[in-house]
Motif scaffolding. Structure first.
Motif, mmCIF file in Angstrom:
data_model
loop_
_atom_site.group_PDB
_atom_site.id
_atom_site.type_symbol
_atom_site.label_atom_id
_atom_site.label_comp_id
_atom_site.label_asym_id
_atom_site.label_seq_id
_atom_site.Cartn_x
_atom_site.Cartn_y
_atom_site.Cartn_z
ATOM 1 N N LYS A 1 -29.876 -16.570 -10.123
ATOM 2 C CA LYS A 1 -30.625 -16.121 -8.948
ATOM 3 C C LYS A 1 -32.109 -16.358 -9.202
ATOM 4 O O LYS A 1 -32.743 -15.644 -9.970
ATOM 5 C CB LYS A 1 -30.370 -14.640 -8.652
ATOM 6 C CG LYS A 1 -31.099 -14.152 -7.403
ATOM 7 C CD LYS A 1 -30.900 -12.667 -7.184
ATOM 8 C CE LYS A 1 -31.707 -12.205 -5.970
ATOM 9 N NZ LYS A 1 -33.161 -12.415 -6.147
ATOM 10 N N PHE B 1 -30.929 -13.506 -13.706
ATOM 11 C CA PHE B 1 -31.046 -13.023 -12.326
ATOM 12 C C PHE B 1 -32.469 -12.491 -12.135
ATOM 13 O O PHE B 1 -32.882 -11.567 -12.839
ATOM 14 C CB PHE B 1 -30.042 -11.905 -12.045
ATOM 15 C CG PHE B 1 -28.604 -12.295 -12.238
ATOM 16 C CD1 PHE B 1 -27.821 -12.673 -11.162
ATOM 17 C CD2 PHE B 1 -28.029 -12.277 -13.505
ATOM 18 C CE1 PHE B 1 -26.488 -13.027 -11.343
ATOM 19 C CE2 PHE B 1 -26.706 -12.632 -13.698
ATOM 20 C CZ PHE B 1 -25.928 -13.004 -12.613
ATOM 21 N N LEU C 1 -24.375 -10.922 -7.358
ATOM 22 C CA LEU C 1 -24.848 -11.699 -6.215
ATOM 23 C C LEU C 1 -24.383 -11.092 -4.895
ATOM 24 O O LEU C 1 -25.142 -11.048 -3.916
ATOM 25 C CB LEU C 1 -24.371 -13.149 -6.326
ATOM 26 C CG LEU C 1 -24.985 -13.962 -7.474
ATOM 27 C CD1 LEU C 1 -24.388 -15.366 -7.505
ATOM 28 C CD2 LEU C 1 -26.501 -14.034 -7.343
#
Length: 317
Positions: free
Chosen positions: A4, A65, A209
């Motif tokens: 991410k 992330f 996610l």
């Protein structure tokens, strides 16, 4: 592996849009908003500095992330950077603070001395510890084996001086306060400490996610403003003057610039400043359009989610 990637924070984009549309130009709230914009922009640049150092972790065993916001009753918690490996997870709390920083464990306070001014901040170790507890609860709530969770407080400005208050030594957990350029070496130490695999990377990746929920703060309420404080209309891409609609094209009466897509930015501003949904009527009001047909054509051309029918149709970003 960067799972991410970081994008500009919504509040930074909202503040930028607000400054472009705040009226009058000498609005009394403008200095405060400009100050906040500079602070948020600097914070984002600091976060990207950390991203640069983390980018050297190219092994597939690392999942990175950036800027996660996860649900945890009764609200959410946010993580600047999360590194997930088969053997452990690492929270990285990012700080972009210049000057000389002195941490006082006795008062749980961080003091900044910069340009002759001393400013106090909460102890970042306390903040990072709280994020660690929240992440442990997240694993538990999702019925996942909880890996060892470590944290670092990374200062993005390499010129920042870190000091302990007199009478205190840099002992755990305050040894977790580091400069960003030392992140990779700290991760190497963790790799040596934790060698037993406990994390199902695919499952954790999917859940993180799917559960990430970006914030959508009400920026006008933040500064106690209303729509009356905004300049509405399609702003010229060259001179910021309000444009007029002429046969499928936007014309600037000030610099005579022509554009077929200038309304896209205006609608983005609406979503940032007003709300994440819009109707035909609200679009006409914000863009200064008189034709419902023209407004419908514009809405149809955009990648928006449509719900409802006829006059009650709502479009969502």
């Amino acid at each position: 592996m960067n799972v991410k990637k970081r994008t500009p924070p919504i509040k930074l984009l909202q503040t930028e849009a607000l400054l472009q549309r705040l009226t009058p130009p000498n609005h009394p709230k403008r200095p405060l908003i400009e100050k906040d914009f500079r602070k948020r922009k600097a914070g984002y640049q600091g976060e990207k500095t950390v991203d640069y150092h983390v980018s050297f972790l190219t092994d597939k065993k690392y999942m990175i992330f950036s800027d996660l916001r996860l649900p945890l009753a009764p609200d959410h918690f946010q993580i600047d950077c999360l590194l997930v490996t088969p053997c452990y997870s690492l929270l990285i709390e990012i700080k972009n603070i210049a000057g000389t920083l002195t941490i006082d464990p006795e008062f749980n306070q961080l003091s900044q001395y910069y340009k002759g001014v001393e400013t106090g901040y909460p102890d970042p170790i306390i903040q990072a510890t709280r994020q660690k507890i929240f992440l442990q609860k997240w694993f538990f709530n999702n019925k996942l084996p909880c890996p060892p969770i470590e944290f670092l407080v990374a200062f993005s400005n390499p010129a920042t001086i870190l000091k302990m208050a007199p009478g205190h030594k840099r002992i755990p957990p305050y040894d977790k306060m580091i400069h960003a350029q030392n992140i990779v070496s700290e991760i190497s130490k963790l790799n040596n400490r934790f060698t037993r695999e406990v994390t199902d990377l695919k499952k954790v990746k999917r859940l993180l996610l799917n559960q990430h929920q970006p914030p959508y703060p009400k920026i006008l309420s933040t500064y106690q403003l209303t729509e009356a404080d905004l300049t509405k209309g399609v702003q010229c891409e060259r001179c910021s003057h309000i444009m007029i609609r002429k046969i499928g094209t936007w014309l600037c009466p000030n610099c005579h610039h022509l554009s077929r897509t200038a309304h896209v930015k205006a609608i983005e501003d609406y979503f940032f400043l007003i709300e994440p949904t819009i109707t035909n009527q609200k679009l006409r009001d914000f863009l200064h359009l008189s034709s419902a047909k023209t407004a419908a054509e514009i809405l149809k051309s955009l990648p928006l989610t449509k719900s409802g029918s006829t006059k009650g149709t709502i479009y969502t970003k």
